[in-house]
Write an enzyme that holds these catalytic residues in place. Structure first.
Site, PDB file in Angstrom:
ATOM      1  N   ASN B  59       0.929  -1.274  -0.086  1.00 30.88           N
ATOM      2  CA  ASN B  59       0.030  -0.026  -0.039  1.00 30.88           C
ATOM      3  C   ASN B  59       0.830   1.225   0.050  1.00 30.88           C
ATOM      4  O   ASN B  59       1.720   1.470  -0.923  1.00 30.88           O
ATOM      5  CB  ASN B  59      -1.185  -0.016   1.154  1.00 30.88           C
ATOM      6  CG  ASN B  59      -0.791  -0.203   2.384  1.00 30.88           C
ATOM      7  OD1 ASN B  59      -0.238  -1.123   2.896  1.00 30.88           O
ATOM      8  ND2 ASN B  59      -0.886   0.778   3.292  1.00 30.88           N
ATOM      9  N   ASP B  60       0.722   2.250   1.047  1.00 28.78           N
ATOM     10  CA  ASP B  60       1.352   3.504   0.802  1.00 28.78           C
ATOM     11  C   ASP B  60       2.678   3.606   0.473  1.00 28.78           C
ATOM     12  O   ASP B  60       3.669   2.846   0.887  1.00 28.78           O
ATOM     13  CB  ASP B  60       1.433   4.184   2.158  1.00 28.78           C
ATOM     14  CG  ASP B  60      -0.103   4.206   2.829  1.00 28.78           C
ATOM     15  OD1 ASP B  60      -0.398   4.799   3.849  1.00 28.78           O
ATOM     16  OD2 ASP B  60      -1.103   3.678   2.329  1.00 28.78           O
ATOM     17  N   GLN B  76       4.745   0.263   2.301  1.00 27.65           N
ATOM     18  CA  GLN B  76       4.010  -0.602   3.227  1.00 27.65           C
ATOM     19  C   GLN B  76       3.926  -1.944   2.499  1.00 27.65           C
ATOM     20  O   GLN B  76       3.500  -2.236   1.395  1.00 27.65           O
ATOM     21  CB  GLN B  76       2.767  -0.079   3.505  1.00 27.65           C
ATOM     22  CG  GLN B  76       2.916   1.283   4.142  1.00 27.65           C
ATOM     23  CD  GLN B  76       2.999   1.012   5.654  1.00 27.65           C
ATOM     24  OE1 GLN B  76       2.183   0.680   6.456  1.00 27.65           O
ATOM     25  NE2 GLN B  76       4.242   1.215   6.112  1.00 27.65           N
ATOM     26  N   TRP B  84      -3.837  -6.823   3.180  1.00 29.70           N
ATOM     27  CA  TRP B  84      -2.973  -5.934   4.344  1.00 29.70           C
ATOM     28  C   TRP B  84      -2.795  -6.683   5.552  1.00 29.70           C
ATOM     29  O   TRP B  84      -3.669  -7.240   6.296  1.00 29.70           O
ATOM     30  CB  TRP B  84      -3.944  -4.614   4.616  1.00 29.70           C
ATOM     31  CG  TRP B  84      -3.385  -3.546   5.502  1.00 29.70           C
ATOM     32  CD1 TRP B  84      -2.387  -2.734   5.269  1.00 29.70           C
ATOM     33  CD2 TRP B  84      -3.639  -3.378   6.844  1.00 29.70           C
ATOM     34  NE1 TRP B  84      -2.253  -2.086   6.296  1.00 29.70           N
ATOM     35  CE2 TRP B  84      -2.709  -2.493   7.265  1.00 29.70           C
ATOM     36  CE3 TRP B  84      -4.377  -4.279   7.783  1.00 29.70           C
ATOM     37  CZ2 TRP B  84      -2.613  -2.182   8.616  1.00 29.70           C
ATOM     38  CZ3 TRP B  84      -4.668  -3.685   8.991  1.00 29.70           C
ATOM     39  CH2 TRP B  84      -3.707  -2.593   9.556  1.00 29.70           C
ATOM     40  N   SER B 120       3.513   3.711   7.929  1.00 30.35           N
ATOM     41  CA  SER B 120       3.562   4.809   7.048  1.00 30.35           C
ATOM     42  C   SER B 120       4.672   6.050   7.647  1.00 30.35           C
ATOM     43  O   SER B 120       4.410   6.368   9.015  1.00 30.35           O
ATOM     44  CB  SER B 120       2.536   5.273   6.052  1.00 30.35           C
ATOM     45  OG  SER B 120       2.057   4.607   5.586  1.00 30.35           O
ATOM     46  N   ARG B 185      -0.825   9.124  12.956  1.00 27.76           N
ATOM     47  CA  ARG B 185       0.039   8.620  12.272  1.00 27.76           C
ATOM     48  C   ARG B 185       0.409   9.284  10.940  1.00 27.76           C
ATOM     49  O   ARG B 185      -0.121  10.249  10.880  1.00 27.76           O
ATOM     50  CB  ARG B 185      -0.733   7.044  11.743  1.00 27.76           C
ATOM     51  CG  ARG B 185      -2.086   7.323  11.254  1.00 27.76           C
ATOM     52  CD  ARG B 185      -2.777   5.797  11.147  1.00 27.76           C
ATOM     53  NE  ARG B 185      -3.939   5.955  10.371  1.00 27.76           N
ATOM     54  CZ  ARG B 185      -4.879   5.803  10.749  1.00 27.76           C
ATOM     55  NH1 ARG B 185      -5.189   5.920  12.113  1.00 27.76           N
ATOM     56  NH2 ARG B 185      -6.256   5.812  10.129  1.00 27.76           N
ATOM     57  N   GLU B 240      -5.264  11.251   6.973  1.00 25.79           N
ATOM     58  CA  GLU B 240      -4.008  10.386   6.876  1.00 25.79           C
ATOM     59  C   GLU B 240      -3.046  10.891   5.876  1.00 25.79           C
ATOM     60  O   GLU B 240      -3.354  11.468   5.061  1.00 25.79           O
ATOM     61  CB  GLU B 240      -4.678   8.883   6.492  1.00 25.79           C
ATOM     62  CG  GLU B 240      -5.643   8.235   7.043  1.00 25.79           C
ATOM     63  CD  GLU B 240      -5.880   6.822   6.787  1.00 25.79           C
ATOM     64  OE1 GLU B 240      -6.432   6.706   5.821  1.00 25.79           O
ATOM     65  OE2 GLU B 240      -5.630   5.711   7.537  1.00 25.79           O
ATOM     66  N   ASP B 273      -9.662   9.569   5.285  1.00 27.84           N
ATOM     67  CA  ASP B 273      -9.947   8.103   5.755  1.00 27.84           C
ATOM     68  C   ASP B 273     -11.616   7.889   5.370  1.00 27.84           C
ATOM     69  O   ASP B 273     -11.595   6.565   4.981  1.00 27.84           O
ATOM     70  CB  ASP B 273      -9.887   7.893   7.304  1.00 27.84           C
ATOM     71  CG  ASP B 273      -9.616   6.701   7.689  1.00 27.84           C
ATOM     72  OD1 ASP B 273      -9.874   6.495   8.981  1.00 27.84           O
ATOM     73  OD2 ASP B 273      -9.569   5.740   6.983  1.00 27.84           O
TER      74      ASP B 273
END
Lengths: 169, 516
Positions: B59-60, B76, B84, B120, B185, B240, B273
């Site tokens: 992901n990120d 990620q 995930w 992240s 985060r 995020e 989000d």
């Protein structure tokens, strides 16, 4: 002496609690109101002993994910039996087996980790996928499914879960 | 590259063919990573030149940076499967942003402060060319905290090994700061203020208010939370992957993240989000108040400006000092079911990196795929100008349709025909969903049918429609219609769209399409 006086108010306080609090109904009802299947949501949670001590929506959501897992496991067992009973439906039943397997090895672990570590969007995705897998399983029979009720139940439980987790975003 | 000029309204079909790959970036096979599932040998959906590892979930993009002339991309990654979970920072390097060498994961759980996950974060290049990574760790109590890691060996150009500060976590929620332990985060690249203090922001929320929590430090180790956030917006939910950086008010060059000269504006981007869309604003950073103020007229919500109006999330930019540009990375998740992801053994790709700069209007950003992509071009196919008749489809031959770099422009002449834009049609994505590629229009749809099957039962339509708006101005809608992209009913076939900032009366509508 002081010890007795201290304890008393606690005893009185517990005695005055209405019985419904022991079932954690306000949290269950409030949470289930956010879902499209209120009745099913309340029934499922009330029949799970863990919901009595669930402190927040996250705890409720984790219970729901566990219910998804249990129902998917049940679906897999049922599918195995049906494969023997309806050999003509082997192909769609095998496809369904893959899908419920994906729910158990993919969606459930993703949802649990997302909820416990605080990134609920991945739990929403996982729950939505679980609903999709049940729908796709059903479609594979082109209208002649022997497991329509079961698929609908799995679908609805997943949608309930996704709705609950969305409130955590 | 196929190069053509056309008039009027039509479709081109790029038929799906088999044959020699013409655009292929490299990402050598991992030697060291353990995976518990093997991938299926039949892999028709892997991309030719988008960044993706050989298998598993990504992901990120994280910690994007350049060091000693080598680009670093961390991301990620789940070493154990195609969903995930078990997240670590996978790591690859490149000399050209296109061909990558994988390394062992750079950051994985090893301290209390990240024992439950390495989420992240971003890289900051400290004075003396010393990279430092800030990232979100998940501690034993499943709280989100921020940790620091630096290279173990600065003379390793690949920076393969990283060491974590024994003082981690350097930022954590506590009773004093009242930070929500599950809403803290994605630290950004830090910037140095005129007071010689470093600053960094971290995404968070308080109830429905999204915010960028601000921390300051003199030594990059001891961080103090500012009393106020850098910026916040009610009703936007959790922020995020915030990204905060300066842009030059003239030219296409990027600026170092700490730049705040007279010819700079600032950009704040957040990933929402709630909606899985991002939005950004252009504004001013007040160093005196340590606050960001978006420009007048900025839209701060899901309806705001986006870097990308399609499936795109968790984007992150970095300043590429070697080429004086700001480069944008972003994550694209799968449209397939988890069942399919598990079967094919992988999920997620990084979008093509883009150069990003401020438009001369000063009101929005402009981007273009990094120039290095063009190195991959071979076998140019030129199609001469054609007049396109309504309802027609022309096949472009001689290309590997699943791996093409297409440049095409459309010259429209008869604007009188344009249908009126209903003032209620304010949502371009909705409009594209309602008026897909098969819906006839007056001026449009015209564009490309990419990844089309021989019988045209499957295709992805990228096209334009022109409407007459108010004040005799014309409005151009661009759509990416996935409704017929696949016969597989499991797939997410969301259609995307955006209104374009272009006047078709004075400009040709040109389209660059990277098909991979």
């Amino acid at each position: 002496m002081k010890a007795i006086l201290f304890v008393f108010p606690f005893v009185l306080a517990v005695a005055y609690f209405p019985i419904s609090q022991c079932q954690n109904l306000p949290l269950i009802e409030q949470t289930c109101k956010q879902t499209p299947y209120y009745g099913l949501c309340v029934t499922l949670l009330k029949s799970d002993p863990r919901s009595k001590t669930a402190g927040d929506v996250q705890a409720i959501a984790l219970i729901m994910v566990d219910i998804i897992k249990a129902k998917a496991g049940g679906a897999l067992q049922h599918i195995e039996k049906l494969k023997q009973k309806y050999p003509a439906l082997r192909v769609p039943l095998s496809a369904c087996k893959d899908r419920f397997n994906a729910i158990i090895i993919g969606d459930v672990p993703q949802a649990v980790e997302a909820l416990t570590k605080g990134d609920p969007k991945f739990a929403v995705d996982a729950a939505n996928d679980a609903a999709l897998e049940a729908d796709s399983c059903e479609r594979g029979f082109s209208g002649k499914s022997p497991i329509t009720q079961m698929n609908k139940l799995n679908h609805d439980i997943s949608i309930i879960t996704a709705s609950i987790v969305k409130t955590m975003l | 590259m196929a190069n053509f000029y056309l008039s009027l309204f039509l479709f081109f079909a790029l038929f799906l063919g088999h044959g020699v790959v013409e655009l292929q970036a490299s990402h050598h096979v991992y030697r060291n990573l353990q995976t518990s599932q093997s991938t299926s040998p039949n892999q028709p959906y892997r991309t030719g030149y988008h960044f993706q590892p050989p298998k598993n979930w990504i992901n990120d993009p994280n910690g994007v940076m350049i060091y000693k002339g080598i680009y670093h991309l961390f991301y990620q990654y789940n070493p154990k499967g195609a969903v995930w979970g078990n997240i670590v920072w996978a790591h690859s390097t490149s000399k050209d942003l296109i061909n990558w060498i994988p390394h062992d994961p750079a950051i994985y759980p090893s301290q209390q402060s990240d024992i439950n996950g390495c989420w992240s974060g971003s890289a900051t290049i400290l004075p003396g060319e010393k990279p430092a990574i800030f990232y979100t760790g998940i501690d034993p109590h499943n709280r989100q905290v921020q940790n620091l890691a630096v290279p173990k060996n600065l003379s390793d150009p690949y920076l393969r090994e990283w060491v974590k500060s024994p003082k981690n976590p350097l930022m954590a929620p506590d009773a004093m700061n009242q930070i929500n332990t599950s809403s803290f985060r994605d630290p950004t690249t830090a910037w140095l203020g005129p007071d010689k203090r470093w600053r960094v922001i971290i995404g968070s929320k308080i109830n429905r208010k999204g915010l960028a929590i601000l921390y300051r430090s003199k030594d990059f180790v001891h961080w103090i939370k500012a009393k106020h956030p850098l910026h916040s917006v009610k009703g936007t939910g959790m922020w995020e992957c915030p990204d905060f950086f300066p842009v030059s008010t003239y030219g296409l060059n990027g600026l170092d993240t700490s730049d705040m000269g007279p010819n700079t504006k600032h950009v704040l981007k957040v990933s929402l989000d709630d909606t899985k869309h991002e939005y950004y604003t252009v504004g001013t950073y007040s160093t005196a108040k340590d606050r960001y103020v978006p420009d007048e007229g900025s839209v701060e919500s899901d309806s705001g400006l986006r870097f990308d109006y399609g499936k795109y999330y968790a984007s992150k930019t970095f300043f590429d000092g070697a080429k004086n540009r700001r480069v944008l990375w972003g994550w694209v998740n799968e449209s397939s079911s988890v069942n399919d992801d598990v079967k094919k053994g992988w999920a997620g790709i990084q979008a093509i990196p883009r150069k990003l700069w401020l438009d001369k209007s000063g009101k929005h950003l402009v981007q273009w795929p990094v120039v290095e992509i063009e190195k991959l071009r071979v076998n140019q196919v030129q199609v001469p100008s054609k007049l396109l008749k309504g309802g027609s489809v022309i096949e472009v031959t001689g290309v590997t349709a699943a791996q093409a770099d297409v440049e095409i422009s459309f010259d429209v002449s008869d604007f009188k025909k344009a249908e009126k834009l209903d003032p209620g049609w304010t949502n371009p994505q909705l409009l594209c969903s309602q008026k897909g590629a098969s819906v006839k229009g007056a001026l449009g749809p015209f564009g490309l049918l990419a990844l089309a099957s021989k019988d045209l039962k499957e295709y992805t339509a990228v096209f334009f429609r022109i409407f007459k708006g108010e004040d005799n101005k014309f409005v151009v809608l661009m759509c990416s219609d996935q409704s017929r992209s696949s016969l597989n009913s499991d797939n997410d076939k969301t259609t995307y769209g955006a209104f374009l900032n272009v006047d078709p009366v004075y400009e040709k509508l040109s389209l660059r399409s990277l098909v991979s």
